[in-house]
Design an enzyme around this catalytic site. Structure first.
Site, PDB file in Angstrom:
ATOM      1  CD  GLU A  82     -11.822  -2.480   4.068  1.00  0.00           C
ATOM      2  OE1 GLU A  82     -12.518  -3.449   4.029  1.00  0.00           O
ATOM      3  OE2 GLU A  82     -10.620  -2.887   3.486  1.00  0.00           O
TER       4      GLU A  82
ATOM      5  N   GLY B 267      -8.041  -0.515   1.857  1.00  0.00           N
ATOM      6  CA  GLY B 267      -8.025  -0.615   3.276  1.00  0.00           C
ATOM      7  C   GLY B 267      -7.537   0.685   3.906  1.00  0.00           C
TER       8      GLY B 267
END
Length: 699
Positions: free
Chosen positions: A109, A106
């Protein structure tokens, strides 16, 4: 301008630059507080008319290193990371991510959703979600293909590998590598945006070139290499959607992510993740380890040369001892070959290999050359008399305080330690072959081993990049004790009608890379034969004994190294050895056994139940500290399918009551072998699980 300084995410304004600083030590994990903080800080920056460029970076030693493991298995709290990232990408003001340390999962991301990505030297990026049984669920499968294309995206996402800054720049995952303090780089990049020197764009606006060939090739590869796994195939499905509308792709990505979350494999992989970390929690964890700056290894065979290689690769000088010049030459050549393979795999440069061989490796036939070693690891043949003799000599030769370790796979470490006047310095360090590759290290603690010696064993494992598991003293410790028990179940099924090929195929379909007979051929049938001969005088007369493997060994067929064992080995794929099958038939006839059929499910059930039964007794005896340690041993030392979490995790998926039912049913035919462990019986009665068992205090 600075908002509340004690928040895990804070906004600072420096002239026209809004610095969004993530400060959630130790690794800036993307916890709920971080997600909420990012949302609030970005909203504040958007609303501030004096800010025209926003830069996100991490305080401390890293960017966002991944998800917060404390939130694993808990209900998700809004804002979810996809919401945060979509907000970043939709920002009217340019958002720059300055990555340093690690930007994983994440965290990366977040960078992908930003309008430009800058990395400090040494930064590593990656999307390792597949290793935890899920897929990148916050835009990774949709934004990575837009930056680097479908083939490279598939390689990155389905492998979960980390990518260094230089490779990331070459691929197009990042825009620049900039040296300096992360805050200074952030301010400098904001100025570069204003000057037009740093281009920004929304990743979602980029087009992806369709590539059905790459998608089909990856799907076929996964069918061959990861047919048991769920999430890699879902990754391919998600990446295939990246050629279309971003919003639709993100919606479907999230749906596929939730399918992975609901998969039993995800639970197994998460358990494996935590089992590796739990193994380091030992009673001696608070004791400072001793300094180890030099290592001696006695024995230059497969194990000794592998151990020497592992130590050399970790930067430790090694003195390798053998009995004869010829054996020493073979040992030195084996180490050199191992290091050459490290060069081939990109783990070592040729210059570094040459330097290790010339400066860090000493070859000798004189054990007295170990006098100044901080740690000596004995790795000779599994013979108690030889090992006792070596330790008597080491007791006289080695300096006070040196750690004396044995690499024995089965033998009594207490008896070996008793040959010295320094039993507190003796420990078992059971490496797994090939020792420079396999990640498991069983740290076998004898009755009088000192706490700092145990702590040093764990510190050494960390330096060698291995997973250490604490074990008590018994025949075979944790792994080989359980292995010996479940191998009996395998041999009984072979005698009663199953073929080696059916048993291997059933367990390979369960998820093992190789079945037990293929593994035996690979390891060398003579090794287990020597163990059986050693234990023969102690074998109870009522125990059922299967002599098939003994007869194969008596023919001189030891597996791959002799070209035949249970299988025949040539240029192509191994095939069943008809002569071995003839021995099986003869033994059945001699025992007056009429072969019966076994289903693949029954084969797996018997093997797993046997493994779990003995593992439960290992816990009862205090040989392992906790159930997850047993899982770690089999995950990292025996090729247990990681997505199943280990034998104890698998036991909980079956249920204690069902396991007891199986054992009691099979005990009607073989009451000596199939016995219900008291702990398992109690769990079945009370409805308990191994996952609920607390860590045991070592006694």
């Amino acid at each position: 301008m600075t908002d509340t300084p004690d928040k895990v995410v804070r906004l600072e304004r420096v002239d026209a630059t809004g610095l969004v600083i993530i400060d959630n030590p130790p690794v800036n994990a993307s916890s709920h507080a971080v997600r909420q903080g990012l949302t609030e800080a970005l909203a504040m920056a958007q609303a501030d008319d004096d800010i025209d460029v926003i830069v996100v970076f991490g305080a401390g030693r890293t960017f966002i290193a991944g998800a917060d493991i404390r939130e694993f298995g808990k209900p998700p709290l809004h804002p979810l990371l996809p919401e945060v990232n979509n907000g970043i990408e939709a920002s009217e003001k340019p958002v720059i991510a300055v990555l340093h340390g690690t930007a994983l999962g994440g965290g990366f991301e977040v960078g992908l959703a930003s309008h430009a990505r800058i990395a400090l030297p040494g930064t590593q990026v990656g999307l390792p979600e597949v290793t935890l049984g899920v897929l990148p669920g916050a835009g990774g499968t949709q934004r990575v293909p837009r930056l680097i294309g479908i083939p490279a995206a598939l390689d990155m996402i389905t492998s979960g590998r980390r990518i260094g800054a230089d490779e990331a720049l070459k691929l197009g995952l990042i825009d620049r590598i900039e040296a300096g303090d992360v805050r200074d780089v952030a301010l400098r990049m904001a100025e570069a945006v204003r000057a037009g020197d740093l281009k920004t764009w929304r990743t979602g606006d980029l087009a992806v070139t369709p590539d059905e060939t790459a998608l089909e090739a990856e799907a076929e590869r996964l069918d061959r290499t990861a047919r048991h796994l769920f999430s890699p195939h879902k990754c391919v499905e998600a990446v295939a959607l990246s050629t279309g509308d971003l919003a639709r792709g993100l919606t479907r990505e999230r749906e596929l992510f939730m399918e992975c979350i609901d998969s039993p494999q995800r639970a197994g992989l998460i358990h494996a993740f935590f089992a590796e970390r739990a193994a380091a929690r030992i009673p001696e964890a608070g004791t400072p380890p001793m300094q180890v700056e030099s290592v001696g290894v006695i024995g230059g065979g497969t194990m000794g040369s592998g151990i020497a290689t592992a130590c050399l690769l970790a930067g430790l000088p090694v003195t390798l001892v053998e009995q004869t010049d010829d054996a020493l030459d073979r040992g030195g050549a084996a180490v050199a070959a191992n290091l050459a393979q490290a060069v081939k795999r990109g783990k070592l440069t040729e210059d570094a290999r040459a330097a290790i061989l010339s400066d860090a490796l000493t070859l000798t036939t004189d054990m007295a050359d170990l006098a100044e070693a901080d740690l000596v690891i004995e790795a000779v043949f599994e013979d108690m008399d030889i090992k006792r003799s070596i330790f008597r000599r080491l007791d006289r030769i080695c300096k006070p305080g040196a750690i004396l370790a044995t690499n024995t796979s089965y033998l009594d470490v207490n008896a070996i330690a008793a040959e010295t006047t320094r039993q507190e310095d003796v420990i078992g360090l059971h490496f797994f072959s090939p020792a420079h590759v396999m990640r498991l290290l069983e740290v076998v603690v004898a009755h009088r081993t000192a706490p700092d010696v145990v702590a040093t064993g764990f510190a050494l494992a960390k330096r060698l990049r291995k997973v250490a598991v604490r074990a008590g003293v018994c025949d075979g410790f944790i792994g080989n004790r359980i292995l010996a028990h479940y191998r009996k179940a395998v041999d009984y099924m072979l005698m009663d009608g199953a073929s080696p090929q059916q048993i291997d195929a059933a367990l390979e379909d369960f998820g093992f890379a190789l079945g037990p007979f293929a593994v035996s051929d690979l390891a060398g049938l003579d090794i287990a034969w020597a163990t059986r001969k050693r234990k023969a005088p102690l074998r109870p007369p009522e125990e059922r004994y299967i002599a098939i493997a003994d007869r194969i060994c008596e023919m001189g067929w030891f597996g791959r190294k002799t070209g035949r064992g249970f299988y025949l080995y040539g240029d192509g794929k191994p095939v069943p050895n008809p002569d071995a099958l003839a021995i099986v038939d003869e033994e059945r006839t001699n025992a007056r056994i009429t072969p019966r059929d076994f289903t693949d499910d029954e084969i797996v059930a018997r093997v797993m139940t046997a493994m779990i039964s003995e593992a439960t007794r290992v816990l009862e005896d205090g040989i392992a500290l906790r159930p997850s340690d047993i899982d770690a041993v089999f995950l990292f030392g025996y090729g247990f399918p990681r997505h199943r979490g280990g034998p104890m995790h698998h036991a909980d998926t079956v249920g204690a009551a069902e396991l007891v039912r199986r054992i009691e049913a099979w005990a009607r035919d073989d009451p000596y072998y199939w016995q219900v462990p008291p702990l398992l019986a109690r769990m079945a009665q009370e409805g308990g699980t191994f996952a609920e068992m607390k860590e045991r205090e070592w006694t």
